[in-house]
Design an enzyme around this catalytic site. Structure first.
Site, PDB file in Angstrom:
ATOM      1  N   SER A   1       0.862  -1.184   0.000  1.00 45.68           N
ATOM      2  CA  SER A   1       0.000   0.000   0.000  1.00 45.68           C
ATOM      3  C   SER A   1       0.895   1.229   0.000  1.00 45.68           C
ATOM      4  O   SER A   1       2.087   1.150   0.319  1.00 45.68           O
ATOM      5  CB  SER A   1      -0.880  -0.010   1.263  1.00 45.68           C
ATOM      6  OG  SER A   1      -1.515   1.230   1.472  1.00 45.68           O
TER       7      SER A   1
ATOM      8  N   TYR B   1      -2.434  -1.284  10.291  1.00 47.14           N
ATOM      9  CA  TYR B   1      -2.396  -1.410   8.831  1.00 47.14           C
ATOM     10  C   TYR B   1      -1.041  -0.957   8.291  1.00 47.14           C
ATOM     11  O   TYR B   1      -0.417  -1.645   7.472  1.00 47.14           O
ATOM     12  CB  TYR B   1      -3.527  -0.574   8.231  1.00 47.14           C
ATOM     13  CG  TYR B   1      -3.698  -0.728   6.737  1.00 47.14           C
ATOM     14  CD1 TYR B   1      -4.412  -1.800   6.206  1.00 47.14           C
ATOM     15  CD2 TYR B   1      -3.170   0.207   5.850  1.00 47.14           C
ATOM     16  CE1 TYR B   1      -4.590  -1.937   4.831  1.00 47.14           C
ATOM     17  CE2 TYR B   1      -3.334   0.078   4.478  1.00 47.14           C
ATOM     18  CZ  TYR B   1      -4.047  -0.994   3.979  1.00 47.14           C
ATOM     19  OH  TYR B   1      -4.214  -1.130   2.617  1.00 47.14           O
TER      20      TYR B   1
END
Length: 278
Positions: A157, A170
């Protein structure tokens, strides 16, 4: 004209919808057969519904419509035994393995780091980092045994390259994917197996298109809509767009999986509309 991955077989996790389905279809368009897995269940604590077995069946339908073969299995990347069995079965049916897309991942509601519940942290690490390792662990013996090299692409990401507040679990998992990728790239280079990671900005999938995300971006509104959140989404990217589409990530995956990228390994490839330079 032969496709860019013609005759190859790709293993894709999280393939029931979103980026995973897009990856399966895009690679099939370029000649690959597909081994697909997805948990096809809701994840506790996630702000959006999980994929379903009907979603996975739709992926099968779309790949078969391209006259490509696909072996699809309901399996959880946290369960190494089940994941390995699904991949082994797919390779037995399709005869080989060349491409791996460790795509399965989850999002989360926002929490300050000190407010994260133990289970929320653990679920994130288990899916978004350990699940990626499980995928590579299951695939490497097949790739090495094939003697043809191969390409492993790990989905990280933009949050794997920079920090974002209120999603420490995350960000930590996605940064961990980068370390795993670089280590695998070194370990597998003698086998001509290339390993790289993809780093999307926000992507137009259910992980982003949900009420919790809209509320995160517009806490001043009681029930914000996607239109209410558009200006906030725009602030993330240098290019004037609120998100990219799943196929934009798939096109990058296709490049890294193809012979066009035959000497590219150990690379973090952003598909982020300039988020990294903001």
């Amino acid at each position: 004209m032969a496709g860019r991955v013609a005759g190859k077989v790709a293993f894709i996790t999280g393939a029931a919808r979103g980026q995973g389905r897009s990856h399966a279809v895009r690679l099939a368009q370029e000649g690959a057969d597909i081994i697909a897995v997805d948990v096809c269940e809701d994840m506790p604590g996630m702000p959006y519904a999980g994929a379903t077995e009907a979603d996975l069946a739709e992926t099968v339908k779309e790949v078969e419509a391209l006259d490509r073969r696909i072996v699809a299995t309901k399996a959880d990347v946290r369960d190494f035994g089940a994941l390995k069995a699904a991949l082994d079965n797919g390779v037995a049916q399709l005869g080989r393995l060349d491409i791996v897309s460790a795509n399965a991942g989850i999002g989360s509601s926002p929490y300050a780091a000190q407010d994260l519940a133990e289970q929320t942290w653990q679920d994130m690490i288990d899916v978004n980092l350990t699940g990626v390792w499980h995928t590579a662990k299951a695939a490497i013996p097949h790739l090495a045994a094939g003697g043809r090299g191969g390409s492993i692409v790990l989905t990280s990401s933009a949050a794997g390259l920079q920090a974002y507040a209120n999603i420490a679990h995350y960000v930590s998992a996605k940064h961990g994917v980068v370390g795993l990728m670089r280590t695998l790239a070194l370990e597998l280079a003698p086998h001509s197996i290339r390993v790289n990671s993809l780093h999307p900005t926000t992507v137009n999938t259910p992980m982003i298109r949900n009420d919790v995300t809209y509320q995160l971006f517009r806490p001043d509104l009681e029930n914000p809509t996607v239109d209410d959140a558009t200006d906030a989404f725009l602030t993330l990217n240098a290019l004037p767009i609120k998100w990219v589409e799943a196929v934009d990530i798939s096109n990058a995956l296709l490049f890294l999986a193809s012979d066009e990228a035959r000497y590219i390994t150990g690379v973090t490839l952003p598909v982020d509309a300039g988020a990294q330079i903001k």
